[in-house]
Design a protein around this motif. Structure first.
Motif, PDB file in Angstrom:
ATOM      1  N   GLY A 155      -1.044  -3.782  11.114  1.00 42.31           N
ATOM      2  CA  GLY A 155      -0.643  -2.685  10.244  1.00 42.31           C
ATOM      3  C   GLY A 155      -0.865  -2.935   8.769  1.00 42.31           C
ATOM      4  N   LYS A 156      -1.315  -4.128   8.395  1.00 43.12           N
ATOM      5  CA  LYS A 156      -1.502  -4.465   6.976  1.00 43.12           C
ATOM      6  C   LYS A 156      -2.510  -3.535   6.313  1.00 43.12           C
ATOM      7  CE  LYS A 156      -3.135  -8.570   7.610  1.00 43.12           C
ATOM      8  NZ  LYS A 156      -3.400  -8.429   9.038  1.00 43.12           N
ATOM      9  N   SER A 157      -3.658  -3.345   6.962  1.00 43.78           N
ATOM     10  CA  SER A 157      -4.720  -2.532   6.363  1.00 43.78           C
ATOM     11  C   SER A 157      -4.293  -1.083   6.206  1.00 43.78           C
ATOM     12  CB  SER A 157      -5.991  -2.611   7.210  1.00 43.78           C
ATOM     13  OG  SER A 157      -6.520  -3.919   7.191  1.00 43.78           O
ATOM     14  N   THR A 158      -3.596  -0.532   7.205  1.00 46.34           N
ATOM     15  CA  THR A 158      -3.117   0.844   7.112  1.00 46.34           C
ATOM     16  C   THR A 158      -2.134   0.981   5.950  1.00 46.34           C
ATOM     17  OG1 THR A 158      -3.387   1.153   9.502  1.00 46.34           O
ATOM     18  CG2 THR A 158      -1.949   2.698   8.348  1.00 46.34           C
ATOM     19  N   PHE A 159      -1.255  -0.001   5.806  1.00 42.94           N
ATOM     20  CA  PHE A 159      -0.286   0.015   4.706  1.00 42.94           C
ATOM     21  C   PHE A 159      -1.001   0.024   3.351  1.00 42.94           C
ATOM     22  CE2 PHE A 159       2.391  -2.463   1.729  1.00 42.94           C
ATOM     23  CZ  PHE A 159       3.470  -1.585   1.634  1.00 42.94           C
ATOM     24  N   VAL A 160      -2.000  -0.843   3.200  1.00 45.52           N
ATOM     25  CA  VAL A 160      -2.749  -0.924   1.942  1.00 45.52           C
ATOM     26  C   VAL A 160      -3.518   0.372   1.688  1.00 45.52           C
ATOM     27  CG1 VAL A 160      -4.676  -2.087   0.785  1.00 45.52           C
ATOM     28  CG2 VAL A 160      -2.894  -3.434   1.897  1.00 45.52           C
ATOM     29  N   LYS A 161      -4.121   0.942   2.730  1.00 43.30           N
ATOM     30  CA  LYS A 161      -4.868   2.196   2.566  1.00 43.30           C
ATOM     31  C   LYS A 161      -3.957   3.344   2.140  1.00 43.30           C
ATOM     32  CE  LYS A 161      -8.587   1.046   5.821  1.00 43.30           C
ATOM     33  NZ  LYS A 161      -9.151   1.307   7.163  1.00 43.30           N
ATOM     34  N   ILE A 162      -2.723   3.351   2.613  1.00 49.86           N
ATOM     35  CA  ILE A 162      -1.768   4.379   2.187  1.00 49.86           C
ATOM     36  C   ILE A 162      -1.426   4.191   0.709  1.00 49.86           C
ATOM     37  CG2 ILE A 162       0.627   5.160   2.438  1.00 49.86           C
ATOM     38  CD1 ILE A 162       0.329   4.706   5.460  1.00 49.86           C
ATOM     39  N   ALA A 197      -3.336   2.965  -1.454  1.00 49.99           N
ATOM     40  CA  ALA A 197      -4.537   3.308  -2.225  1.00 49.99           C
ATOM     41  C   ALA A 197      -4.843   4.794  -2.212  1.00 49.99           C
ATOM     42  CB  ALA A 197      -5.730   2.532  -1.661  1.00 49.99           C
ATOM     43  N   GLY A 198      -4.108   5.560  -1.406  1.00 58.27           N
ATOM     44  CA  GLY A 198      -4.374   6.988  -1.313  1.00 58.27           C
ATOM     45  C   GLY A 198      -5.526   7.335  -0.399  1.00 58.27           C
ATOM     46  N   ALA A 199      -6.061   6.329   0.297  1.00 61.45           N
ATOM     47  CA  ALA A 199      -7.189   6.567   1.201  1.00 61.45           C
ATOM     48  C   ALA A 199      -6.737   7.108   2.550  1.00 61.45           C
ATOM     49  CB  ALA A 199      -7.979   5.275   1.400  1.00 61.45           C
ATOM     50  N   THR A 200      -5.479   6.875   2.911  1.00 61.12           N
ATOM     51  CA  THR A 200      -4.889   7.369   4.158  1.00 61.12           C
ATOM     52  C   THR A 200      -3.540   7.982   3.836  1.00 61.12           C
ATOM     53  OG1 THR A 200      -6.006   5.700   5.525  1.00 61.12           O
ATOM     54  CG2 THR A 200      -4.015   6.701   6.441  1.00 61.12           C
ATOM     55  N   GLN A 201      -3.242   9.109   4.453  1.00 61.81           N
ATOM     56  CA  GLN A 201      -1.968   9.784   4.215  1.00 61.81           C
ATOM     57  C   GLN A 201      -0.971   9.417   5.316  1.00 61.81           C
ATOM     58  OE1 GLN A 201      -1.456  11.527   1.323  1.00 61.81           O
ATOM     59  NE2 GLN A 201      -3.505  10.676   0.944  1.00 61.81           N
ATOM     60  N   PRO A 202       0.253   9.037   4.943  1.00 62.08           N
ATOM     61  CA  PRO A 202       1.248   8.703   5.971  1.00 62.08           C
ATOM     62  C   PRO A 202       1.767   9.956   6.661  1.00 62.08           C
ATOM     63  CG  PRO A 202       2.253   8.645   3.798  1.00 62.08           C
ATOM     64  CD  PRO A 202       0.775   8.888   3.577  1.00 62.08           C
TER      65      PRO A 202
END
Length: 509
Positions: free
Chosen positions: A57-64, A66-71
């Motif tokens: 889940g580290k990468s998903t957390f970082v992408k959120i 960064a605004g690259a992925t929306q939670p």
């Protein structure tokens, strides 16, 4: 560059309210729970490490962040105010900067132009090059890279220098939070030390750093706190005193892995690989031998010639003098095809760029040499059976051998890169940074795999920038400096022994 003791955390310039907070962040992809109700906080002047196995889940957390992925749910606060991260621009405007493994520099621009990119000085649409150079020089001086020429093209820089440019760019944009994702994966030990000095400087300036890494030594050395992820959830947040390697591993994998390296219970046999007087563009008069069932390590600082040695043996780098033999038979010089036909396989340091073909399936990747060299096959059976056997013998976790290899974790991709040589009559396996970018659980699997391959009779020559890896796996260690072999040590040597030999004996000139 000033000398900064990293044994203790650098003093924070501010305390109190976190500069960044996350509450209940969750994200679901089809069939996958990527993040489950994660809470997190980051203080000024702190290095907060994130650790967990691939897929934790580290990468998903970082992408959120960064605004690259929306939670799907949850919220982020920056300096106590709720933040809406609709895209990367929002993250940047809020003072967040991100330095990923794939550095987003523009090779054709100068150092100064890269640093001010997005914050270009000037008026009426005209770029003020003089001001950009002055700004770049001031920031680089502040992080200890004052010798870096602002007018040099970035394409000519080393990876460590490109990282410095990215850090300077973040500071130019007034970032308070800097996220570093596996920043040392492509770096040599000397460059890692340089990066750590920069991080210590950033801490003293009050910057807050999120540091994602798989390397226990790094976390132990620079982390103030460590948050452990597992299966999309935050398992724990520990301070430095609590975050021992054994405890972190237990939290990551849900069990105690015990000793990470297998016991050296191999019995080396006959000499398989013999290298005599090998010289090329970056290596000079190298002699070495590896026996069946033996793992020989190659150590040395940046520029020592370790990768060039393996590539020269494999015929990928030009050899101007010397010879290589396998089981007493000469290997054709400067010929990759000749090396493969002689029973030599290479696992390169750049897995994504050189080890796999990302758009192809696991099946296609594992059969690349098998299809190309029918006279060197271990088995002439049906391709489907050969591929499946290789995948199963490597314990590759994949839903299908027809799965695109780029969708596998780094550890499973690496198993495929090794496994393709087991479809051949391989007698010598050259391993260059075999666990780069792989999490600790997968590393242990790779270590056992390397041990078992040696125990089965392969002769293995291994290069790694991680000294504990070299010492934990290898029976003997050849130390290089400036392209020369400056000594050999037993596998029982200490890190200090290796470093002393590699630094104090400069080779010939």
């Amino acid at each position: 560059m000033s000398s900064i003791d990293l044994a203790e955390p650098a003093p924070r310039t501010e305390t109190g309210q976190p500069v960044l907070q996350a509450f209940g962040l969750s994200k679901q992809f089809p069939g996958v729970r990527a993040l489950a109700g994660v809470d997190f906080d980051l203080m000024r002047g702190e290095v907060h490490c994130l650790i967990g196995e691939n897929g934790a889940g580290k990468s998903t957390f970082v992408k959120i962040l960064a605004g690259a992925t929306q939670p799907d749910s949850g919220e982020i606060l920056v300096r106590g105010v709720k933040a809406e991260m609709a895209g990367p621009r929002d993250a940047k405007e809020l003072g967040l900067a991100f330095i990923f493994q794939e550095l987003s520099v523009v090779d054709g621009l100068t150092v100064a132009e890269n640093i001010v990119l997005g914050s270009e000085p000037g008026a009426r649409g005209r770029f003020d090059a003089q001001s950009a150079t002055a700004t770049a020089r001031k920031i680089l001086l502040g992080i200890g890279f004052d010798t870096l020429d602002p007018d040099m093209r970035v394409g000519r820089l080393s990876t460590a220098e490109k990282q410095a440019v990215m850090i300077a760019k973040a500071l130019c944009a007034n970032a308070d939070v800097i996220v570093m994702d596996e920043p040392t994966s492509p770096l040599e030990e000397q460059e890692v030390r340089q990066l750590f000095q920069v991080i210590a400087t950033l801490k003293q300036q009050g910057k807050a750093i999120i540091y994602v890494s798989h390397k226990m030594r790094e976390i132990e050395e620079i982390g103030d706190r460590v948050t452990v992820f597992k299966d999309g959830a935050k398992v724990a947040t520990l301070n430095r005193a609590e975050a021992t390697p054994r405890e972190l591993i237990r939290l990551m994998v849900g069990r105690d892995l015990g000793d990470i390296f297998p016991a050296k219970d191999r019995q080396p046999g006959r000499e398989v690989l013999k290298v005599s007087g090998l010289s090329g563009a970056r290596i000079r008069d190298i002699d070495l031998s590896v026996r069946a069932g033996e793992i020989v390590g190659v150590a040395g600082l940046v520029g020592a010639g370790r990768t060039e040695l393996l590539r020269s043996i494999f015929g990928a780098d030009e050899v101007v003098h010397g010879e290589v033999s396998v089981d007493g038979e000469l290997v054709p010089a400067n010929s990759v095809r000749g090396a493969i036909r002689s029973g030599i396989g290479l696992v390169p340091e750049e897995r994504r760029g050189q080890g796999i073909v990302g758009v192809l399936s696991v099946f296609d990747n594992v059969l690349l040499p098998w299809q190309e060299f029918p006279d060197s096959r271990r088995d002439n059976g049906e391709p489907e059976i050969v591929a499946r056997q290789a995948v199963e013998s490597m314990n590759v976790k994949t839903p299908s051998i027809r799965q695109r290899i780029s969708l596998l974790s780094g550890g499973n991709q690496q198993k495929v890169v090794v496994g393709k040589w087991l479809t051949m009559k391989t007698r010598v396996l050259l391993l260059d940074e075999p666990t780069r970018g792989i999490d600790i659980g997968a590393k242990r699997e790779i270590y056992k795999l390397i041990h078992d391959l040696a125990k089965s009779g392969l002769a293995i020559l291994l290069v790694s920038s991680e000294l504990p890896e070299v010492l934990g796996l290898c029976d003997r260690i050849l130390v290089l400096n400036n392209g020369y072999a400056v000594g050999e040590l037993p596998g029982s040597a200490s890190e200090a022994d290796v470093i002393e030999l590699s630094m104090l004996h400069g080779g010939q000139s």
